[in-house]
Design an enzyme around this catalytic site. Structure first.
Site, mmCIF file in Angstrom:
data_model
loop_
_atom_site.group_PDB
_atom_site.id
_atom_site.type_symbol
_atom_site.label_atom_id
_atom_site.label_comp_id
_atom_site.label_asym_id
_atom_site.label_seq_id
_atom_site.Cartn_x
_atom_site.Cartn_y
_atom_site.Cartn_z
ATOM 1 N N ASP A 231 30.653 21.315 50.770
ATOM 2 C CA ASP A 231 30.013 20.719 49.584
ATOM 3 C C ASP A 231 31.084 20.488 48.525
ATOM 4 O O ASP A 231 32.227 20.902 48.689
ATOM 5 C CB ASP A 231 28.958 21.681 49.027
ATOM 6 C CG ASP A 231 29.582 23.038 48.736
ATOM 7 O OD1 ASP A 231 29.535 23.911 49.611
ATOM 8 O OD2 ASP A 231 30.187 23.216 47.655
ATOM 9 N N ASP B 54 31.099 21.866 45.483
ATOM 10 C CA ASP B 54 30.940 22.886 44.445
ATOM 11 C C ASP B 54 30.107 22.312 43.294
ATOM 12 O O ASP B 54 29.076 21.685 43.566
ATOM 13 C CB ASP B 54 32.325 23.403 43.996
ATOM 14 C CG ASP B 54 32.233 24.777 43.352
ATOM 15 O OD1 ASP B 54 31.516 25.630 43.885
ATOM 16 O OD2 ASP B 54 32.880 25.004 42.311
#
Ligand SMILES: [Zn+2]
Length: 261
Positions: free
Chosen positions: A207, A209
């Site tokens: 991802d 973050d």
């Protein structure tokens, strides 16, 4: 002789690449391990698997007994550890699903015991290059051969967790030079160095973050989905790298000698 340790999370509790599988219960002077060690053979190579978060992923990052885990691996004769880790990406070019082989870390943990040496024994480990360069290059070489998208270096920021970062923290870590972020590399890498075990991380970006304005902020669900989609790649790299690992008098083995006061 080479004995390979793998520290992993989801996807490794049922190691289909091992034969002669058995589990070993170990006690240590530092308390209990995350789980029993899973021992078996990958081809001809002795392999030991440790589930960092326990069976069924139930131990929080701050509550993991890193010292017991590494101690037990040392006791059963592990010479090299390949650690896997899910991580958030702090860089646009490290996309979800990409693998990163960090060569540096920034320690942002707060409450963890990061040495085996307590009491009146003072130890200052050299940590300028915290990962085994030989092991890193084997993993990178395997990725190149297999055509797997990867980043051959990077700085991993390890935070205490278990919460994820605020947007301000995530932007700060970018400014500090972080490329990826996770909750497990420190103190694992430090303890492995103290134990004289070669150690490298295969980090999987799951991802962006929370710094990335155009992407939804990270959730656990997001991480689990990307991990499941990519765990086969990690297993492949692990399995294909094993036969290239040889026992050499790597500097990692004797780092402790020059660290003891
Ligand atoms: Zn080494």
């Amino acid at each position: 002789m080479v004995k390979i340790g793998m520290i992993g999370g989801s996807g490794f509790d049922d190691p289909d690449f091992l034969t002669d599988v058995r589990s070993i219960k170990k006690g240590t002077p530092f308390g209990s391990l995350s789980a029993d060690l899973i021992v078996g053979k990958a081809g001809e190579i002795e392999t030991v698997i440790m589930l960092r978060h326990g069976k069924g992923h139930r131990i929080m990052p701050s509550a993991i007994n890193y010292r017991a885990n590494i101690w037990a691996m040392k006791e059963v004769g592990v010479t090299h550890i390949i650690a896997t880790s899910a991580c958030g990406s702090l860089r646009e070019e490290i996309e979800p699903g990409h693998l990163v082989f960090p060569d540096q870390f920034i320690d942002w943990t707060r409450t963890r015991k990061s040495t085996f040496h307590e009491g009146d024994q003072v130890v200052h480990m050299a940590m300028a290059d915290p990962f085994c360069e030989r092991l890193r290059s084997i993993l990178i070489e395997t990725c190149i051969t297999e055509g797997i998208i990867h980043h051959p270096r990077g700085t991993v920021v390890t935070i205490e967790g278990p919460r994820f970062s605020t947007r301000a923290e995530s932007r700060m870590f970018r400014m500090l030079g972080g490329d990826i972020i996770n909750m497990s590399t420190v103190p694992e890498a430090v303890l492995a160095r103290e134990a004289g075990i070669c150690y490298a991380v295969a980090a999987m970006s799951t991802d962006y973050d929370t710094w990335h304005d155009s992407e939804a902020p990270v959730t656990w669900e997001m991480i689990a989905e990307t991990m499941n989609n990519n765990v086969e790649n990690v297993k492949k790299i692990f399995f294909r790298s094993l036969s290239k690992i040889t026992y050499e008098q790597c500097d990692c083995r004797k780092a402790i000698e020059s660290a003891t006061v």
